[in-house]
Design a protein around this motif. Structure first.
Motif, PDB file in Angstrom:
ATOM      1  N   GLY A 119       0.821  -1.207   0.000  1.00 16.30           N
ATOM      2  CA  GLY A 119       0.000   0.000   0.000  1.00 16.30           C
ATOM      3  C   GLY A 119       0.853   1.254   0.000  1.00 16.30           C
ATOM      4  O   GLY A 119       1.876   1.304   0.673  1.00 16.30           O
TER       5      GLY A 119
ATOM      6  N   PRO B 187       0.260   5.187   0.790  1.00 15.22           N
ATOM      7  CA  PRO B 187      -0.733   6.152   1.274  1.00 15.22           C
ATOM      8  C   PRO B 187      -0.976   7.304   0.297  1.00 15.22           C
ATOM      9  O   PRO B 187      -2.052   7.897   0.284  1.00 15.22           O
ATOM     10  CB  PRO B 187      -0.129   6.680   2.587  1.00 15.22           C
ATOM     11  CG  PRO B 187       0.958   5.735   2.938  1.00 15.22           C
ATOM     12  CD  PRO B 187       1.398   5.040   1.692  1.00 15.22           C
TER      13      PRO B 187
ATOM     14  N   GLY C 172       1.320  -3.133   5.872  1.00 11.64           N
ATOM     15  CA  GLY C 172       1.943  -2.374   6.968  1.00 11.64           C
ATOM     16  C   GLY C 172       3.239  -1.726   6.531  1.00 11.64           C
ATOM     17  O   GLY C 172       3.467  -1.478   5.340  1.00 11.64           O
ATOM     18  N   LEU C 173       4.089  -1.453   7.526  1.00 10.23           N
ATOM     19  CA  LEU C 173       5.407  -0.878   7.228  1.00 10.23           C
ATOM     20  C   LEU C 173       6.243  -1.932   6.497  1.00 10.23           C
ATOM     21  O   LEU C 173       6.301  -3.094   6.924  1.00 10.23           O
ATOM     22  CB  LEU C 173       6.130  -0.526   8.526  1.00 10.23           C
ATOM     23  CG  LEU C 173       6.137   0.892   9.048  1.00 10.23           C
ATOM     24  CD1 LEU C 173       7.089   0.991  10.228  1.00 10.23           C
ATOM     25  CD2 LEU C 173       6.481   1.923   7.978  1.00 10.23           C
ATOM     26  N   LEU C 174       6.900  -1.500   5.455  1.00  5.08           N
ATOM     27  CA  LEU C 174       7.714  -2.420   4.653  1.00  5.08           C
ATOM     28  C   LEU C 174       8.772  -3.130   5.511  1.00  5.08           C
ATOM     29  O   LEU C 174       9.007  -4.337   5.365  1.00  5.08           O
ATOM     30  CB  LEU C 174       8.372  -1.589   3.549  1.00  5.08           C
ATOM     31  CG  LEU C 174       9.119  -2.276   2.448  1.00  5.08           C
ATOM     32  CD1 LEU C 174       8.294  -3.373   1.812  1.00  5.08           C
ATOM     33  CD2 LEU C 174       9.526  -1.247   1.404  1.00  5.08           C
TER      34      LEU C 174
ATOM     35  N   MET D 145      15.272   5.980   5.348  1.00  2.00           N
ATOM     36  CA  MET D 145      14.345   5.707   6.459  1.00  2.00           C
ATOM     37  C   MET D 145      14.267   4.214   6.743  1.00  2.00           C
ATOM     38  O   MET D 145      14.329   3.780   7.898  1.00  2.00           O
ATOM     39  CB  MET D 145      12.950   6.261   6.131  1.00  2.00           C
ATOM     40  CG  MET D 145      11.925   6.020   7.217  1.00  2.00           C
ATOM     41  SD  MET D 145      12.351   6.806   8.795  1.00  2.00           S
ATOM     42  CE  MET D 145      11.777   8.479   8.482  1.00  2.00           C
ATOM     43  N   ASN D 146      14.146   3.411   5.687  1.00  2.00           N
ATOM     44  CA  ASN D 146      14.054   1.958   5.882  1.00  2.00           C
ATOM     45  C   ASN D 146      15.319   1.419   6.557  1.00  2.00           C
ATOM     46  O   ASN D 146      15.255   0.538   7.410  1.00  2.00           O
ATOM     47  CB  ASN D 146      13.811   1.255   4.537  1.00  2.00           C
ATOM     48  CG  ASN D 146      12.382   1.445   4.048  1.00  2.00           C
ATOM     49  OD1 ASN D 146      11.457   1.562   4.854  1.00  2.00           O
ATOM     50  ND2 ASN D 146      12.189   1.491   2.747  1.00  2.00           N
TER      51      ASN D 146
HETATM   52  O1  PNS Z   1       5.428   1.897  -6.534  1.00  2.00           O
HETATM   53  P1  PNS Z   1       5.466   2.945  -5.465  1.00  2.00           P
HETATM   54  O2  PNS Z   1       4.065   3.434  -5.142  1.00  2.00           O
HETATM   55  O3  PNS Z   1       6.419   4.057  -5.756  1.00  2.00           O
HETATM   56  O4  PNS Z   1       6.024   2.201  -4.156  1.00  2.00           O
HETATM   57  C1  PNS Z   1       6.163   2.909  -2.934  1.00  2.00           C
HETATM   58  C2  PNS Z   1       6.178   1.925  -1.774  1.00  2.00           C
HETATM   59  C3  PNS Z   1       4.947   1.011  -1.844  1.00  2.00           C
HETATM   60  C4  PNS Z   1       7.427   1.063  -1.867  1.00  2.00           C
HETATM   61  C5  PNS Z   1       6.180   2.740  -0.469  1.00  2.00           C
HETATM   62  O5  PNS Z   1       5.050   3.563  -0.443  1.00  2.00           O
HETATM   63  C6  PNS Z   1       6.187   1.831   0.769  1.00  2.00           C
HETATM   64  O6  PNS Z   1       7.228   1.343   1.155  1.00  2.00           O
HETATM   65  N1  PNS Z   1       4.982   1.607   1.383  1.00  2.00           N
HETATM   66  C7  PNS Z   1       4.827   0.750   2.533  1.00  2.00           C
HETATM   67  C8  PNS Z   1       4.626   1.591   3.806  1.00  2.00           C
HETATM   68  C9  PNS Z   1       5.984   2.047   4.344  1.00  2.00           C
HETATM   69  O7  PNS Z   1       6.801   1.260   4.756  1.00  2.00           O
HETATM   70  N2  PNS Z   1       6.196   3.381   4.303  1.00  2.00           N
HETATM   71  C10 PNS Z   1       7.428   3.979   4.739  1.00  2.00           C
HETATM   72  C11 PNS Z   1       8.437   4.012   3.613  1.00  2.00           C
HETATM   73  S1  PNS Z   1      10.008   4.672   4.147  1.00  2.00           S
END
Ligand code: PNS
Length: 161
Positions: free
Chosen positions: A37, A39, A72-74, A105-106
């Motif tokens: 997802g 947002p 959720g959070l990746l 961030m990840n």
């Molecule tokens: O194909 P996209 O929409 O550019 O992908 C973006 C995506 C899905 C990788 C990013 O929105 C994401 O990681 N979403 C999961 C929620 C999350 O972890 N958000 C914090 C990212 S630092």
């Protein structure tokens, strides 16, 4: 065993994405295409289940690639599944500027690294959003999406969507 994830919205998956999956599959033992997802993109052309099905149909030739979804959070997914790295394609400096904060961030949140593959020059202009717009107004997107996606878009258009 190197387990990596290719995360994204994939609404829908394109030949550019597929090229990244193929190249990741050649470098790493196990690749999971993770429909996640975003947002910033709450509603899509295809549901998460449809996107997963279209990806499944497009990766049949890649035995070490599978598809999953996560809402959720990746980093919670990558930590729970022992993922070594995230793999993403970079088309241009626009992608770079969008991706760098997420990669940092990840990494801060979980230590997971992001590996960037330069998009093949053939696909530098291919994006899901541009293809949806072209298809919506009747433009030809054959060859820019996998055959399963082309059929699904034709069928949506036949239904007036
Ligand atoms: O194909 P996209 O929409 O550019 O992908 C973006 C995506 C899905 C990788 C990013 O929105 C994401 O990681 N979403 C999961 C929620 C999350 O972890 N958000 C914090 C990212 S630092």
């Amino acid at each position: 065993m190197t387990k990596v994830v290719c995360p994204g919205s994939f609404d829908p998956v394109t030949v550019g994405h597929l090229d990244i999956f193929e190249r990741a599959a050649a470098q790493f033992d196990e690749v999971t295409v993770l429909v996640t997802g975003n947002p910033a993109k709450p509603s899509g052309l295809f549901s998460i289940e449809q996107r997963m099905e279209l990806i499944s149909q497009s990766i049949k030739h890649l035995p070490n690639v599978k598809v999953d979804s996560w809402s959720g959070l990746l980093v919670d997914y990558t930590t729970a599944h022992g993922i070594t790295a995230l793999v993403k394609g970079l088309r241009s400096s626009l992608d770079y500027d969008y991706e760098v904060p997420m990669a940092q961030m990840n990494r801060r949140l979980s230590g997971v690294d992001t590996v960037f593959l330069m998009t093949d020059e053939k696909y530098g202009y291919v994006s899901s959003s541009l293809l949806k717009e072209v298809a919506k107004y009747g433009g030809d997107i054959s060859g820019l999406v996998p055959p399963a996606v082309y059929k699904a878009i034709q069928s949506l258009k036949a239904k007036g969507n």
